[in-house]
Design a protein around this motif. Structure first.
Motif, PDB file in Angstrom:
ATOM      1  N   ALA A  79     -24.581  -5.402   6.502  1.00 30.06           N
ATOM      2  CA  ALA A  79     -23.645  -4.326   6.842  1.00 30.06           C
ATOM      3  C   ALA A  79     -22.477  -4.860   7.669  1.00 30.06           C
ATOM      4  CB  ALA A  79     -24.386  -3.222   7.601  1.00 30.06           C
ATOM      5  N   ARG A  80     -22.760  -5.732   8.634  1.00 31.67           N
ATOM      6  CA  ARG A  80     -21.681  -6.310   9.458  1.00 31.67           C
ATOM      7  C   ARG A  80     -20.740  -7.164   8.616  1.00 31.67           C
ATOM      8  NH1 ARG A  80     -25.685  -6.700  13.453  1.00 31.67           N
ATOM      9  NH2 ARG A  80     -26.199  -8.832  12.840  1.00 31.67           N
ATOM     10  N   TRP A  81     -21.302  -7.945   7.710  1.00 28.34           N
ATOM     11  CA  TRP A  81     -20.489  -8.814   6.858  1.00 28.34           C
ATOM     12  C   TRP A  81     -19.525  -7.985   6.011  1.00 28.34           C
ATOM     13  CZ3 TRP A  81     -19.210 -13.718   6.667  1.00 28.34           C
ATOM     14  CH2 TRP A  81     -18.736 -14.291   5.479  1.00 28.34           C
ATOM     15  N   ILE A  82     -20.011  -6.893   5.438  1.00 30.99           N
ATOM     16  CA  ILE A  82     -19.157  -6.024   4.627  1.00 30.99           C
ATOM     17  C   ILE A  82     -18.095  -5.360   5.498  1.00 30.99           C
ATOM     18  CG2 ILE A  82     -19.122  -3.948   3.179  1.00 30.99           C
ATOM     19  CD1 ILE A  82     -21.914  -4.791   2.167  1.00 30.99           C
ATOM     20  N   THR A  83     -18.468  -4.956   6.720  1.00 30.13           N
ATOM     21  CA  THR A  83     -17.507  -4.347   7.643  1.00 30.13           C
ATOM     22  C   THR A  83     -16.369  -5.297   7.971  1.00 30.13           C
ATOM     23  OG1 THR A  83     -19.180  -2.939   8.664  1.00 30.13           O
ATOM     24  CG2 THR A  83     -17.219  -3.363   9.946  1.00 30.13           C
ATOM     25  N   VAL A  84     -16.704  -6.556   8.260  1.00 24.70           N
ATOM     26  CA  VAL A  84     -15.665  -7.531   8.602  1.00 24.70           C
ATOM     27  C   VAL A  84     -14.744  -7.761   7.400  1.00 24.70           C
ATOM     28  CG1 VAL A  84     -15.219  -9.917   9.301  1.00 24.70           C
ATOM     29  CG2 VAL A  84     -17.052  -8.637  10.387  1.00 24.70           C
ATOM     30  N   GLY A  85     -15.318  -7.861   6.214  1.00 26.62           N
ATOM     31  CA  GLY A  85     -14.497  -8.013   4.999  1.00 26.62           C
ATOM     32  C   GLY A  85     -13.569  -6.832   4.803  1.00 26.62           C
ATOM     33  N   ASN A  86     -14.088  -5.617   5.004  1.00 30.19           N
ATOM     34  CA  ASN A  86     -13.250  -4.414   4.886  1.00 30.19           C
ATOM     35  C   ASN A  86     -12.132  -4.414   5.923  1.00 30.19           C
ATOM     36  OD1 ASN A  86     -14.804  -3.449   2.806  1.00 30.19           O
ATOM     37  ND2 ASN A  86     -16.015  -2.073   4.065  1.00 30.19           N
ATOM     38  N   CYS A  87     -12.470  -4.860   7.141  1.00 29.54           N
ATOM     39  CA  CYS A  87     -11.486  -4.917   8.217  1.00 29.54           C
ATOM     40  C   CYS A  87     -10.365  -5.899   7.868  1.00 29.54           C
ATOM     41  CB  CYS A  87     -12.174  -5.313   9.517  1.00 29.54           C
ATOM     42  SG  CYS A  87     -11.057  -5.371  10.922  1.00 29.54           S
ATOM     43  N   LEU A  88     -10.717  -7.061   7.332  1.00 27.30           N
ATOM     44  CA  LEU A  88      -9.703  -8.036   6.931  1.00 27.30           C
ATOM     45  C   LEU A  88      -8.811  -7.475   5.831  1.00 27.30           C
ATOM     46  CD1 LEU A  88     -11.732 -11.372   6.907  1.00 27.30           C
ATOM     47  CD2 LEU A  88      -9.872 -10.763   8.460  1.00 27.30           C
ATOM     48  N   HIS A  89      -9.429  -6.790   4.866  1.00 24.82           N
ATOM     49  CA  HIS A  89      -8.650  -6.188   3.775  1.00 24.82           C
ATOM     50  C   HIS A  89      -7.664  -5.155   4.314  1.00 24.82           C
ATOM     51  CE1 HIS A  89      -7.590  -3.892   0.235  1.00 24.82           C
ATOM     52  NE2 HIS A  89      -8.126  -2.822   0.799  1.00 24.82           N
ATOM     53  N   LYS A  90      -8.153  -4.256   5.174  1.00 24.75           N
ATOM     54  CA  LYS A  90      -7.280  -3.201   5.706  1.00 24.75           C
ATOM     55  C   LYS A  90      -6.180  -3.775   6.591  1.00 24.75           C
ATOM     56  CE  LYS A  90     -10.745   0.373   5.356  1.00 24.75           C
ATOM     57  NZ  LYS A  90     -11.821   1.092   6.011  1.00 24.75           N
ATOM     58  N   THR A  91      -6.528  -4.789   7.392  1.00 24.31           N
ATOM     59  CA  THR A  91      -5.524  -5.417   8.256  1.00 24.31           C
ATOM     60  C   THR A  91      -4.443  -6.093   7.422  1.00 24.31           C
ATOM     61  OG1 THR A  91      -7.198  -5.784   9.955  1.00 24.31           O
ATOM     62  CG2 THR A  91      -5.175  -7.063  10.142  1.00 24.31           C
ATOM     63  N   THR A  92      -4.847  -6.745   6.331  1.00 25.21           N
ATOM     64  CA  THR A  92      -3.882  -7.374   5.427  1.00 25.21           C
ATOM     65  C   THR A  92      -2.894  -6.344   4.900  1.00 25.21           C
ATOM     66  OG1 THR A  92      -5.472  -9.062   4.728  1.00 25.21           O
ATOM     67  CG2 THR A  92      -3.632  -8.644   3.249  1.00 25.21           C
ATOM     68  N   VAL A  93      -3.420  -5.215   4.432  1.00 29.43           N
ATOM     69  CA  VAL A  93      -2.571  -4.182   3.831  1.00 29.43           C
ATOM     70  C   VAL A  93      -1.677  -3.515   4.878  1.00 29.43           C
ATOM     71  CG1 VAL A  93      -2.591  -1.960   2.646  1.00 29.43           C
ATOM     72  CG2 VAL A  93      -4.153  -3.768   1.921  1.00 29.43           C
ATOM     73  N   LEU A  94      -2.262  -3.123   6.023  1.00 28.74           N
ATOM     74  CA  LEU A  94      -1.481  -2.419   7.041  1.00 28.74           C
ATOM     75  C   LEU A  94      -0.436  -3.316   7.691  1.00 28.74           C
ATOM     76  CD1 LEU A  94      -4.307  -0.292   8.699  1.00 28.74           C
ATOM     77  CD2 LEU A  94      -2.542   0.491   7.110  1.00 28.74           C
ATOM     78  N   ALA A  95      -0.839  -4.551   8.039  1.00 37.32           N
ATOM     79  CA  ALA A  95       0.113  -5.471   8.675  1.00 37.32           C
ATOM     80  C   ALA A  95       1.215  -5.863   7.686  1.00 37.32           C
ATOM     81  CB  ALA A  95      -0.615  -6.710   9.188  1.00 37.32           C
ATOM     82  N   GLY A  96       0.847  -6.085   6.441  1.00 36.93           N
ATOM     83  CA  GLY A  96       1.846  -6.413   5.418  1.00 36.93           C
ATOM     84  C   GLY A  96       2.820  -5.274   5.197  1.00 36.93           C
ATOM     85  N   SER A  97       2.287  -4.049   5.186  1.00 36.39           N
ATOM     86  CA  SER A  97       3.163  -2.876   5.027  1.00 36.39           C
ATOM     87  C   SER A  97       4.104  -2.739   6.219  1.00 36.39           C
ATOM     88  CB  SER A  97       2.320  -1.604   4.876  1.00 36.39           C
ATOM     89  OG  SER A  97       1.502  -1.694   3.730  1.00 36.39           O
ATOM     90  N   ALA A  98       3.579  -2.978   7.427  1.00 38.77           N
ATOM     91  CA  ALA A  98       4.427  -2.924   8.630  1.00 38.77           C
ATOM     92  C   ALA A  98       5.525  -3.973   8.551  1.00 38.77           C
ATOM     93  CB  ALA A  98       3.575  -3.141   9.878  1.00 38.77           C
ATOM     94  N   CYS A  99       5.177  -5.150   8.083  1.00 38.21           N
ATOM     95  CA  CYS A  99       6.158  -6.227   7.933  1.00 38.21           C
ATOM     96  C   CYS A  99       7.277  -5.833   6.975  1.00 38.21           C
ATOM     97  CB  CYS A  99       5.456  -7.490   7.422  1.00 38.21           C
ATOM     98  SG  CYS A  99       6.563  -8.807   6.914  1.00 38.21           S
ATOM     99  N   LEU A 100       6.915  -5.211   5.867  1.00 36.28           N
ATOM    100  CA  LEU A 100       7.900  -4.888   4.830  1.00 36.28           C
ATOM    101  C   LEU A 100       8.738  -3.651   5.145  1.00 36.28           C
ATOM    102  CD1 LEU A 100       5.611  -5.620   1.746  1.00 36.28           C
ATOM    103  CD2 LEU A 100       7.407  -7.088   2.684  1.00 36.28           C
ATOM    104  N   PHE A 101       8.141  -2.679   5.870  1.00 39.56           N
ATOM    105  CA  PHE A 101       8.864  -1.426   6.101  1.00 39.56           C
ATOM    106  C   PHE A 101       9.581  -1.356   7.452  1.00 39.56           C
ATOM    107  CE2 PHE A 101       5.793  -0.100   2.808  1.00 39.56           C
ATOM    108  CZ  PHE A 101       6.712   0.318   1.858  1.00 39.56           C
ATOM    109  N   THR A 102       9.202  -2.198   8.396  1.00 34.79           N
ATOM    110  CA  THR A 102       9.861  -2.194   9.706  1.00 34.79           C
ATOM    111  C   THR A 102      11.366  -2.429   9.597  1.00 34.79           C
ATOM    112  OG1 THR A 102       7.855  -2.877  10.846  1.00 34.79           O
ATOM    113  CG2 THR A 102       9.909  -3.268  11.995  1.00 34.79           C
ATOM    114  N   PRO A 103      11.824  -3.382   8.776  1.00 34.05           N
ATOM    115  CA  PRO A 103      13.272  -3.597   8.666  1.00 34.05           C
ATOM    116  C   PRO A 103      14.036  -2.392   8.130  1.00 34.05           C
ATOM    117  CG  PRO A 103      12.081  -5.466   7.766  1.00 34.05           C
ATOM    118  CD  PRO A 103      11.078  -4.404   8.038  1.00 34.05           C
TER     119      PRO A 103
END
Length: 199
Positions: A79-103
């Motif tokens: 369960a922890r392993w899947i949680t960490v993978g999900n967290c990395l996926h969501k962080t990738t998407v959210l941080a990438g979106s912030a990078c692209l839309f902030t400008p």
């Protein structure tokens, strides 16, 4: 196999779930033996944990629709392993979106103070996910919490009241999404760094 993860399904795994006079029109048909595999908590000597891990690996490779993990330690790790993978996926998407839309939102002179760190974070998380999770058969599974679906599983046969139940899900589009966003964030960061420090 690598250590596994997502939050333990603290499910009241309702042996009576979905009951109580529900007027649901769906019939609760039992699953076939090819759809569900149970890693039972049966201790046959001192190598029991190794046996549990081996059983889980085989079940993941066989690609059962549902995998029920009765041993607490293995269930928690998975369960922890899947949680960490999900967290990395969501962080990738959210941080990438912030990078692209902030400008698009902030003035040009200040936007790179947010967009560049966000872009680097997105690329870093995507890279880490690609190295550690992408090819692990465990990343094809999520912890199941849906009471209706859980009621179809033979959970009444278990000795544990809090097993972890995994369900296989198609993650193709999810991977494409986070890879595309991370790639776009990386292109933006390279372009912006070039503009700021080279030109």
């Amino acid at each position: 196999m690598a250590a596994w993860g997502k939050r333990r399904a603290g499910l009241g795994l309702g042996r009576s779930s979905g009951g109580g006079g529900s007027s649901s029109s769906k019939e609760r048909l039992p699953l076939s033996s090819t759809e569900c595999y149970i890693v039972h908590e049966i201790y046959n000597g001192e190598n029991a944990q190794d046996q549990f891990e081996y059983e889980l690996e085989k079940a993941l490779e066989t690609q059962y629709k549902y995998i029920v993990i009765e041993p607490t330690r293995i269930g928690d790790e998975t369960a922890r392993w899947i949680t960490v993978g999900n967290c990395l996926h969501k962080t990738t998407v959210l941080a990438g979106s912030a990078c692209l839309f902030t400008p698009l939102v902030l003035p040009v002179d200040y936007s790179h103070y947010i967009s560049l760190p966000a872009g680097v974070l997105s690329v870093a998380c995507c890279t880490l996910y690609g190295i550690s999770w992408q090819f692990d058969p465990c990343c094809k599974y999520q912890v199941e919490y849906d009471a209706y679906k859980l009621s179809r599983l033979p959970l009444h046969t278990l000795t544990s009241s809090t097993p972890v139940v995994l369900v296989r899900k198609d993650d193709l589009y999810r991977k494409r999404l986070h890879n595309t966003i991370a790639l776009a964030a990386m292109v933006y960061c390279v372009k912006k760094i070039y503009e700021l420090y080279v030109v």
